[in-house]
Design a protein around this motif. Structure first.
Motif, short mmCIF file in Angstrom:
data_model
loop_
_atom_site.label_atom_id
_atom_site.label_comp_id
_atom_site.label_asym_id
_atom_site.label_seq_id
_atom_site.Cartn_x
_atom_site.Cartn_y
_atom_site.Cartn_z
N VAL A 5 -0.32 2.42 12.36
CA VAL A 5 -0.39 2.02 10.96
C VAL A 5 0.08 3.18 10.09
O VAL A 5 -0.41 4.31 10.22
N CYS A 10 -0.25 0.99 3.52
CA CYS A 10 -1.30 -0.02 3.48
C CYS A 10 -1.75 -0.26 2.04
O CYS A 10 -2.07 0.68 1.32
N GLN A 11 -1.76 -1.53 1.66
CA GLN A 11 -2.18 -1.90 0.29
C GLN A 11 -3.50 -2.67 0.29
O GLN A 11 -3.87 -3.28 -0.72
N GLY A 12 -4.15 -2.69 1.41
CA GLY A 12 -5.50 -3.27 1.46
C GLY A 12 -5.53 -4.79 1.41
O GLY A 12 -6.49 -5.37 0.92
N HIS A 13 -4.52 -5.45 1.94
CA HIS A 13 -4.51 -6.91 1.94
C HIS A 13 -5.50 -7.50 2.94
O HIS A 13 -5.84 -8.68 2.86
N ALA A 14 -5.85 -6.71 3.95
CA ALA A 14 -6.86 -7.10 4.96
C ALA A 14 -6.42 -8.24 5.88
O ALA A 14 -7.23 -8.80 6.60
N LEU A 15 -5.14 -8.58 5.85
CA LEU A 15 -4.68 -9.69 6.70
C LEU A 15 -4.68 -9.32 8.17
O LEU A 15 -4.92 -10.15 9.04
N CYS A 16 -4.39 -8.06 8.46
CA CYS A 16 -4.39 -7.62 9.86
C CYS A 16 -5.77 -7.83 10.48
O CYS A 16 -5.90 -8.36 11.58
N LEU A 26 -11.09 -1.91 9.00
CA LEU A 26 -10.78 -1.48 7.63
C LEU A 26 -11.94 -0.70 7.04
O LEU A 26 -13.09 -0.84 7.46
N GLY A 30 -11.21 -2.18 2.15
CA GLY A 30 -10.25 -3.10 2.76
C GLY A 30 -8.95 -2.44 3.20
O GLY A 30 -7.98 -3.13 3.49
N ASN A 32 -6.72 -0.02 5.80
CA ASN A 32 -6.65 0.41 7.19
C ASN A 32 -6.33 1.91 7.22
O ASN A 32 -5.26 2.33 6.79
N CYS A 54 1.07 -8.39 8.30
CA CYS A 54 1.01 -7.34 7.26
C CYS A 54 2.18 -7.48 6.29
O CYS A 54 3.33 -7.27 6.67
N PRO A 55 1.92 -7.81 5.02
CA PRO A 55 3.02 -8.01 4.07
C PRO A 55 3.72 -6.71 3.68
O PRO A 55 4.81 -6.75 3.10
N GLU A 56 3.12 -5.59 4.00
CA GLU A 56 3.73 -4.30 3.65
C GLU A 56 4.57 -3.73 4.79
O GLU A 56 5.19 -2.68 4.63
N ALA A 58 3.42 -2.35 7.34
CA ALA A 58 2.80 -1.04 7.59
C ALA A 58 2.45 -0.80 9.06
O ALA A 58 2.14 0.32 9.43
N ILE A 59 2.51 -1.88 9.87
CA ILE A 59 2.06 -1.73 11.25
C ILE A 59 3.24 -1.90 12.21
O ILE A 59 4.04 -2.82 12.07
S1 SF4 Z 1 -2.38 -6.15 6.54
FE1 SF4 Z 1 -1.20 -4.26 6.21
S2 SF4 Z 1 -1.56 -3.77 4.09
FE2 SF4 Z 1 -3.15 -5.19 4.70
S3 SF4 Z 1 -4.89 -3.95 5.39
FE3 SF4 Z 1 -3.65 -4.40 7.16
S4 SF4 Z 1 -2.25 -2.64 7.31
FE4 SF4 Z 1 -3.07 -2.66 5.28
#
Ligand code: SF4
Length: 63
Positions: A5, A10-16, A26, A30, A32, A54-56, A58-59
């Protein structure tokens, strides 16, 4: 396999964590904050769903 990651992205979307809470842990806000996690073979498919969610972008996966 490992998941990496970029915690700066990471923008804290918490989708992962919604897809694979066993792999993506997280903080209270929220985000990662875990740069690298080893994924057991039995969890690989689930972890990949988390990576794709992950919409960013980031992973990333490292085999
Ligand atoms: S989905 Fe991506 S942006 Fe969202 S918490 Fe997880 S690593 Fe961060």
């Amino acid at each position: 396999m490992k998941v990496k990651v970029d915690v700066r992205k990471c923008q804290g979307h918490a989708l992962c964590a919604a897809k694979a809470p066993e792999i993506f842990v997280l903080n209270d806000d929220g985000y990662n904050e875990t740069p690298e996690t080893i994924v057991p073979e039995s969890m690989e498919e689930k972890a990949k769903l988390g990576v794709e969610s992950c919409p960013e972008g980031a992973i990333t996966i490292e085999e």
